[in-house]
Design a protein around this motif. Structure first.
Motif, PDB file in Angstrom:
ATOM      1  N   ALA A 144       0.904  -1.170  -0.039  1.00 21.03           N
ATOM      2  CA  ALA A 144      -0.102   0.123  -0.018  1.00 21.03           C
ATOM      3  C   ALA A 144       0.946   1.155  -0.019  1.00 21.03           C
ATOM      4  O   ALA A 144       0.547   2.163  -0.684  1.00 21.03           O
ATOM      5  CB  ALA A 144      -0.926  -0.130   1.356  1.00 21.03           C
ATOM      6  N   ALA A 145       1.781   1.102   0.769  1.00 22.48           N
ATOM      7  CA  ALA A 145       2.775   2.505   0.826  1.00 22.48           C
ATOM      8  C   ALA A 145       3.569   2.520  -0.435  1.00 22.48           C
ATOM      9  O   ALA A 145       3.798   3.645  -1.060  1.00 22.48           O
ATOM     10  CB  ALA A 145       3.855   2.210   2.162  1.00 22.48           C
ATOM     11  N   LEU A 146       3.986   1.599  -1.103  1.00 23.16           N
ATOM     12  CA  LEU A 146       4.646   1.425  -2.493  1.00 23.16           C
ATOM     13  C   LEU A 146       3.500   2.107  -3.401  1.00 23.16           C
ATOM     14  O   LEU A 146       3.866   2.860  -4.124  1.00 23.16           O
ATOM     15  CB  LEU A 146       4.816   0.001  -2.846  1.00 23.16           C
ATOM     16  CG  LEU A 146       5.970  -0.065  -3.985  1.00 23.16           C
ATOM     17  CD1 LEU A 146       7.127   0.565  -3.440  1.00 23.16           C
ATOM     18  CD2 LEU A 146       6.040  -1.586  -4.305  1.00 23.16           C
ATOM     19  N   ALA A 147       2.123   1.690  -3.528  1.00 25.57           N
ATOM     20  CA  ALA A 147       1.455   2.272  -4.339  1.00 25.57           C
ATOM     21  C   ALA A 147       1.349   3.982  -3.977  1.00 25.57           C
ATOM     22  O   ALA A 147       1.282   4.603  -4.993  1.00 25.57           O
ATOM     23  CB  ALA A 147      -0.005   1.674  -3.981  1.00 25.57           C
ATOM     24  N   GLY A 148       1.535   4.203  -2.980  1.00 23.99           N
ATOM     25  CA  GLY A 148       1.461   5.828  -2.650  1.00 23.99           C
ATOM     26  C   GLY A 148       2.612   6.602  -3.235  1.00 23.99           C
ATOM     27  O   GLY A 148       2.480   7.595  -3.985  1.00 23.99           O
ATOM     28  N   LEU A 149       3.832   5.665  -3.233  1.00 26.56           N
ATOM     29  CA  LEU A 149       4.996   6.260  -3.951  1.00 26.56           C
ATOM     30  C   LEU A 149       4.931   6.531  -5.576  1.00 26.56           C
ATOM     31  O   LEU A 149       5.518   7.450  -5.889  1.00 26.56           O
ATOM     32  CB  LEU A 149       6.079   5.351  -3.662  1.00 26.56           C
ATOM     33  CG  LEU A 149       6.818   5.486  -2.214  1.00 26.56           C
ATOM     34  CD1 LEU A 149       8.137   4.565  -2.087  1.00 26.56           C
ATOM     35  CD2 LEU A 149       6.964   6.851  -1.684  1.00 26.56           C
ATOM     36  N   ILE A 150       4.075   5.660  -6.080  1.00 30.51           N
ATOM     37  CA  ILE A 150       4.045   5.799  -7.583  1.00 30.51           C
ATOM     38  C   ILE A 150       2.589   6.255  -7.900  1.00 30.51           C
ATOM     39  O   ILE A 150       2.258   6.197  -9.210  1.00 30.51           O
ATOM     40  CB  ILE A 150       4.275   4.474  -8.276  1.00 30.51           C
ATOM     41  CG1 ILE A 150       3.289   3.282  -7.645  1.00 30.51           C
ATOM     42  CG2 ILE A 150       5.816   3.899  -8.148  1.00 30.51           C
ATOM     43  CD1 ILE A 150       3.553   1.840  -8.203  1.00 30.51           C
ATOM     44  N   GLY A 151       1.978   6.949  -7.084  1.00 36.12           N
ATOM     45  CA  GLY A 151       0.680   7.399  -7.386  1.00 36.12           C
ATOM     46  C   GLY A 151      -0.464   6.470  -7.646  1.00 36.12           C
ATOM     47  O   GLY A 151      -1.265   6.969  -8.507  1.00 36.12           O
ATOM     48  N   GLN A 152      -0.238   5.254  -7.015  1.00 36.57           N
ATOM     49  CA  GLN A 152      -1.604   4.430  -7.614  1.00 36.57           C
ATOM     50  C   GLN A 152      -2.509   4.274  -6.543  1.00 36.57           C
ATOM     51  O   GLN A 152      -2.103   4.450  -5.192  1.00 36.57           O
ATOM     52  CB  GLN A 152      -0.961   3.064  -7.985  1.00 36.57           C
ATOM     53  CG  GLN A 152      -0.132   3.401  -9.341  1.00 36.57           C
ATOM     54  CD  GLN A 152       0.252   1.907 -10.087  1.00 36.57           C
ATOM     55  OE1 GLN A 152      -0.149   0.763  -9.437  1.00 36.57           O
ATOM     56  NE2 GLN A 152       0.723   1.822 -11.155  1.00 36.57           N
TER      57      GLN A 152
END
Ligand SMILES: Cc1cc2nc3c(=O)[nH]c(=O)nc-3n(C[C@H](O)[C@H](O)[C@H](O)COP(=O)(O)OP(=O)(O)OC[C@H]3O[C@@H](n4cnc5c(N)ncnc54)[C@H](O)[C@@H]3O)c2cc1C
Length: 486
Positions: A363-371
């Motif tokens: 979930a945090a990774l998604a935040g980093l790539i705007g997803q």
């Protein structure tokens, strides 16, 4: 329209524009036919060689002319359009003749089978030639041609980019080039051969001529900016095969470096590639989603250019990160841009640089790539559920190529489509003459190589370099045979 000058800065019988395989071949052939040749190269000397130099240096050599014609027609398929029978005949004959010509230059032939479309008629003629034993690439074939150019003392002007062709009464008389910001007027008493490559490094042409590739970068030289296309259209040349490319292939582009890198996929499996919507779009693979045929994929019974989403992200876990280097060797960066970079074995340096993004959860990774975190989590969860059973129900990755993405931290690596090369450019005929929009030859203008390549659709690996030699010889020979202008 540019005027012929009163005096010329450089004069030659044959002016060859671009020093890759096609230019080297045209220059050697024109020289051997008795012409004084000048070879122009836009790049500085240390970055010479275009795509030719950094290519795999593999040459498609058909060992049977009749089969080669059948294979050519089958590869062109619905894109045979107006490639004349004469053109196909000459291509097949000269591709066959390449081997003897290269042997005359000192080729140490290493031959093996590399058939890209074995299901097509005539494909069993396809042999691949390398120069000498060793790994693919390594510039061996390129060095053979450079040695032949140098042995002949052919004058080469580096850092010299052709800008405009000059004409008098419709006949090509020379060209305007620039070097160090100065204009040079270059006289071609017999002819000009355009061998200056494609438009892999021209974003505007990419967007204008290629569907679905707003951002795509060269895997080869950054100097191929479509100059031959611009110079040709400026004087009324017809264009062909503009929408055909070798690629796009899944690649990596570092910020501030003009070319992109081959991706290296270690044999570890806790990885997927998603588009901007957080969804997988196909079977993940190194270059191409489900085959390795220079970017062409079979869809509903028809071959098409693979459709890559932009942006793309490779999503993986700690096990995958530590399994091996994700960036291939950096040769193309060093040879063509001067940038040397050694990718770290465990990709930690690239995480440090921010080329690979890291987070403690999906979930945090998604935040980093705007997803949308929920979508990316659902995509990973679905892949993981299949992987735990040794399956990929959505895209059919093999059982030994799937593993759940569970071992945090997690990573996202932005990826890009990259080109091997474009094929389009000014249309040429069987005599390597550039044709105008009425399909009439533009007097004394020749071309060879990937600029206006004969390849209109499917592509047999090694075909571009083979064509450089085949049409490079025709262009050099015919330009040298023109009667000198007064
Ligand atoms: C990584 C990679 C691997 C490949 N492997 C293979 C392979 O194994 N076999 C195969 O058949 N094909 C391969 N290809 C494709 C193939 O290398 C090229 O299509 C082919 O070498 C093109 O040769 P060329 O002489 O037409 O152009 P290039 O070799 O690209 O040379 C064109 C030259 O023109 C110069 N130039 C551009 N504009 C101007 C100007 N205005 N004035 C003067 N000079 C100019 C450029 O600087 C460049 O040096 C590969 C390509 C890449 C990138």
């Amino acid at each position: 329209m540019f005027e012929n000058p009163k005096s010329w800065d450089v004069e030659a019988d044959v002016v060859v524009v671009g020093y890759g395989f096609a230019g080297a071949t045209a220059a050697i052939t024109a020289h051997d036919a008795g012409a004084k040749v000048v070879l122009l190269e836009k790049a500085p000397e240390e970055f010479k060689g275009g795509n030719s130099r950094v290519s795999a240096n593999l040459v498609f050599w058909p060992n049977d002319i009749a089969k080669a014609k059948a294979y050519f027609r089958a590869l062109a398929g619905p894109y045979m359009d107006d490639i004349s029978d004469e053109m196909v005949d000459v291509w097949a004959e000269e591709m066959f003749a390449n081997r003897a010509w290269l042997e005359g230059l000192g080729l140490d032939p290493v031959e093996y089978d590399l058939v890209e479309f074995p299901e097509l008629p005539g494909s069993d003629c396809a042999k691949t030639l390398m120069h000498g034993q060793g790994n693919v690439g390594e510039e061996r074939m390129w060095k053979l041609l450079v040695a032949a150019v140098e042995a002949r003392g052919i004058e080469t002007l580096y850092g010299t980019g052709a800008q405009h062709l000059l004409r008098e009464d419709g006949v090509i008389t020379g060209l305007v080039a620039t070097r160090d910001g100065e204009e040079l007027m270059i006289r071609a008493r017999r002819g000009v051969a355009l061998t200056c490559g494609g438009f892999e490094a021209n974003p505007e042409m990419i967007r204008d001529y290629l569907y679905g590739l707003p951002d795509c970068f060269p895997l080869g030289t950054p100097y191929n900016t479509g100059d031959g296309i611009r110079m040709g259209t400026e004087i009324g040349a017809d264009l062909w095969h503009m929408n055909n490319v070798s690629g796009p292939l899944i690649s990596f582009k570092a910020p501030d470096v003009p070319t992109c890198l081959w991706l290296n996929l270690p044999h570890a499996n806790s990885m997927i590639i998603v588009g901007a919507d957080g969804q997988r779009f196909n079977k993940e693979a190194r270059f191409c989603v489900d085959s390795d045929r220079h970017g062409k994929v079979l869809r509903h019974g028809m071959w098409k250019q693979q459709d890559l989403p932009m942006p793309m992200y490779m999503i993986f876990d700690e096990s995958f990160r530590t399994a091996g280097s994700l960036g291939h060797t950096t040769d193309s960066w060093e040879h063509l841009t001067g940038t040397r970079y050694q990718w770290s074995e465990d990709n930690s340096a690239e995480v440090e640089k921010g080329w690979i993004l890291k987070a403690d959860s999906i979930a945090a990774l998604a935040g980093l790539i705007g997803q949308d975190p929920e979508v990316l989590e659902a995509t990973v969860a679905r892949f993981n559920a299949g992987a735990e059973q040794g399956e990929d129900p959505d895209w059919g990755r093999a059982a030994d190529r799937v593993a759940p993405i569970v071992n945090g931290p997690f990573y996202a690596m932005p990826l890009t489509p990259g080109f091997v090369n474009t094929q389009g450019g000014p249309r040429r005929d069987q005599a390597a003459r550039v044709l105008d929009t009425e399909k009439a030859p533009i007097p004394r203008l020749y071309s060879a190589g990937e600029l206006g390549s004969i390849y209109s659709f499917l592509y047999q690996g090694g075909g571009n370099i083979g064509e450089c030699f085949a049409f490079g010889r025709i262009a050099g020979r015919n330009a040298a045979a023109e009667t000198p202008l007064a």
